[in-house]
Structures are given as structure tokens and as C-alpha cells.
Design an enzyme around this catalytic site. Structure first.
Site, short mmCIF file in Angstrom:
data_model
loop_
_atom_site.label_atom_id
_atom_site.label_comp_id
_atom_site.label_asym_id
_atom_site.label_seq_id
_atom_site.Cartn_x
_atom_site.Cartn_y
_atom_site.Cartn_z
N THR A 50 -16.92 -0.29 -2.00
CA THR A 50 -16.25 -0.96 -3.00
C THR A 50 -15.83 -2.24 -3.84
O THR A 50 -16.27 -2.92 -3.03
CB THR A 50 -14.76 0.07 -3.71
OG1 THR A 50 -14.20 0.11 -4.72
CG2 THR A 50 -14.23 -0.11 -1.96
N GLY B 176 -24.75 -2.39 -9.69
CA GLY B 176 -23.98 -2.48 -8.53
C GLY B 176 -25.14 -2.02 -7.62
O GLY B 176 -25.83 -1.82 -7.67
N THR C 107 -14.31 2.51 -7.82
CA THR C 107 -15.97 3.36 -7.01
C THR C 107 -15.08 4.32 -6.01
O THR C 107 -14.52 3.75 -5.39
CB THR C 107 -16.93 3.03 -6.99
OG1 THR C 107 -17.39 2.17 -7.92
CG2 THR C 107 -18.14 3.41 -5.77
N1 ASP Z 1 -19.08 -1.53 -6.79
C1 ASP Z 1 -19.46 -0.83 -8.10
C2 ASP Z 1 -19.80 -2.25 -8.17
O1 ASP Z 1 -19.63 -3.23 -8.74
C3 ASP Z 1 -18.01 -1.40 -8.53
C4 ASP Z 1 -16.13 -0.43 -8.30
O2 ASP Z 1 -16.18 -0.40 -6.86
O3 ASP Z 1 -15.61 0.06 -9.39
O4 ASP Z 1 -20.82 -0.95 -9.16
#
Ligand code: ASP
Length: 325
Positions: free
Chosen positions: A236, A215, A185
Site C-alpha cells: 500500500t 498504480g 488500499t
Molecule cells: N497503492 C495504491 C495506488 O498507488 C494507493 C493506496 O495504497 O491507497 O494506487
């Protein structure tokens, strides 16, 4: 140095935490805790280009909220990035569903989740913030709103993402993936030259997730939180665990109590480690924070999380400190 020793050393640094009452340039024990403005910090390597986008606004005295929106849109528009915007990995049924949010210095916030066919969910989130009395729109309603606001629908599943998804399907277990790598993310937090903080966070979420899964990234307080009195934080990693501890909000509150950004991020990571001893080894979470003085810091569960920093004095990618296994 062992992870344990790094951890102890960090605790010692923690004793020199930035006072949130001190709004001018503050030097702390680590290079990553020197405050200045304007400044922008973003998760992962793609944060370097995103910061360039934000810097076009910040360097001209522009507002942090405009900078973070424009900054993360750079990542959203990159079809080769498989974790954000167009080209993002689809859910396990082949649908690209995007989540994003934005928050400004006046606690205004906007968010969209489970949005399909619009490559700039953060811009739609900004419109939710600016044009509606609501904070969050999801799914079909978010799509209808985006259409009304004049955003253009397009197919976000690139041939590369489709091929990778089909390969994943061949494995045949059709189970959502939990691992330490499947996260990238973009979360961005910035302090502008007027001393105002804002943040944005945007993602395609966990690759091959269940249809409808959302998420932490679009959840104000989990994937992003800004309090202009104190600081801003973003996250993230495996969002379910960020949501469980209200990660970004926790970090801002820890900074309010006098913790430095790095120390606050570390404490949030330690909370996950302590509460979920059977889970943390198999999942990654990284936190990134900035305080009102423009000091910044990050911390992750495992090695491998890096973040980009841009200011008048620096433009670099930094490896975050981490807890380890
Ligand atoms: N935090 C994001 C999620 O759980 C995933 C990511 O960091 O890529 O949707």
C-alpha cells in the site's frame, strides 16, 4: 527508542529469519513472526472487517483464494471507505476508477485496472483469472467483460466523495497529490488449512489522480505477489514507487533467500529509501508479507501503517515497524 535504534534491533532479529524450508509452526524473535495456519493478514484498520469476511471461509477449511476474494469484497462494498470500491475517491475529473488483482497457489492470476462503475473489481479480476486466457484487462475492455459476466453497473461516486472532490477542486491547482497520507488500499494475503497461499489487492488508487492513472495495486509483482513455495506479499502507499522496485515480487524473493516476512518488507522499504533519497520523506509505502509457515510481518517508510491479523489464536490490529525520516 529512536527509529534508528529500532532499525538496528530489527537487523539483529533479521539474523533469526524463518527458514522457508520449515513448513510447520515456527517461532521467531518477534511476536509477529510466529507461524500458524490458517491465517489471514490485511493492510490497515479496515483489514479487521475484511479479515472477518475471509475468516468465514478459512475457519471452515476453505481455500485461501476464496477467502481473500470474499474478504476484500467487504471493504469494496463499504461506501464510507474512501479508498476502495464504492465511495472511493475519484480522479481529478470526478471519475471513480478502480484497480484490483488476485493470485492463487498455482500462479493463476487475474487483474483489472481503470475499471469504472463496478464496485467489486476483485470479483471481475477473479473472473479474468478463471474464465479467460489473459491476466489483465483494463478500461473499456474490462468493463465489457464485466458486463458479459453479469456484474451490475452502478454509480460509485457517493455524495460524500463528490463533495470532498469538489472541495479539492476549489484549491484550484488540479495537480495529482503526493503526500504521506493519501493511501489506504486493501491488500490481503492468506494461508489456508491445506497450506496454500493466495492474495488479493483492491483500490480506488491515489485520490484525485490523473485520468487513466494506474498504480501498483493491480500489477502482479508490484502490489501483490504469491509463490506457494515461499510466501506472499502485498503493498500500500504511493504505487509509483512500489512499481519501480517491483515491491511484492522482491519481498517474496527475499523470503525465498531465507529472510523473515518482516525483514523482507524492511529490505524493500530500505531499497526505496536508498534509491530515492529526495522523495521518500514525502511519500508513504507499506509492505505486508506472510510466509509458507504462516509467519507474517510488515514494514513501512513512515509511522502510521497498521495491519490486521486473524488466526485461531489472534484477531488484532498491529502497528508496523517503520523506517522514519
Ligand atoms: N497503492 C495504491 C495506488 O498507488 C494507493 C493506496 O495504497 O491507497 O494506487
Amino acid at each position: 527508542m529512536s527509529n534508528r535504534r529500532k532499525f538496528i534491533k530489527s537487523s539483529i532479529y533479521g539474523g533469526l529469519a524463518v527458514s522457508t524450508a520449515s513448513l510447520s509452526s515456527v517461532a521467531c524473535a518477534t511476536q509477529t513472526e510466529v507461524g500458524e495456519k490458517p491465517i489471514v493478514v490485511s493492510t490497515w484498520k479496515h483489514g479487521m472487517e475484511a479479515n472477518d469476511g475471509a475468516w468465514k471461509i478459512l475457519s471452515k477449511g476453505g481455500k485461501a483464494v476464496d477467502a481473500v476474494e470474499q474478504g476484500v469484497m467487504v471493504t469494496e462494498a463499504d461506501p464510507t471507505n474512501t479508498t476502495v470500491g464504492i465511495g472511493g475517491a475519484p480522479d481529478r475529473d470526478g471519475n471513480v476508477t478502480l484497480d484490483a488483482c488476485i493470485m492463487d497457489e498455482n500462479d493463476n492470476c487475474g487483474s483489472v485496472a481503470f475499471l469504472q462503475n463496478f464496485k467489486h473489481p476483485v470479483a471481475v479480476a477473479r473472473k479474468v483469472m478463471d474464465e479467460t486466457p489473459h491476466v489483465m484487462l483494463v478500461g473499456e475492455g474490462a468493463k465489457r467483460f464485466a458486463n458479459e459476466q453479469g456484474f451490475k453497473e452502478e454509480n460509485l461516486l457517493t455524495p460524500q466523495s463528490e463533495a470532498a472532490w469538489k472541495k479539492w477542486l476549489e484549491k484550484g491547482n488540479y495537480q495529482p497529490e503526493i503526500n504521506v497520507e493519501n493511501h489506504d488500499t486493501i491488500g490481503m494475503v492468506a494461508l489456508d488449512s491445506n497450506g496454500n497461499l493466495s492474495g488479493a489487492c483492491t483500490t480506488s488508487g491515489a485520490a484525485y489522480k490523473m485520468h487513466g492513472r494506474v498504480g501498483d495495486s493491480p500489477i502482479i509483482g508490484a502490489g501483490l505477489f504469491v509463490d506457494n513455495e515461499v510466501g506472499a506479499a502485498t503493498a500500500t502507499g504511493l504505487g509509483e514507487f512500489v512499481i519501480k522496485i517491483c515491491g511484492a515480487h522482491m519481498i517474496v524473493e527475499l523470503m525465498r533467500q531465507g529472510k523473515s516476512p518482516m525483514q523482507a518488507c524492511r529490505e524493500a522499504v530500505e531499497r526505496i529509501v536508498r534509491k530515492y533519497p529526495n522523495d521518500y520523506k514525502n511519500l508513504q509505502v507499506g509492505f505486508l508479507a506472510i510466509n509458507k509457515a504462516g509467519a507474517y510481518g510488515a514494514y513501512s517508510i513512515h509511522q502510521g501503517f497498521d495491519y490486521a491479523v486473524r488466526s485461531n489464536t489472534t484477531n488484532e490490529l498491529i502497528d508496523a515497524q517503520f523506517f522514519g525520516s
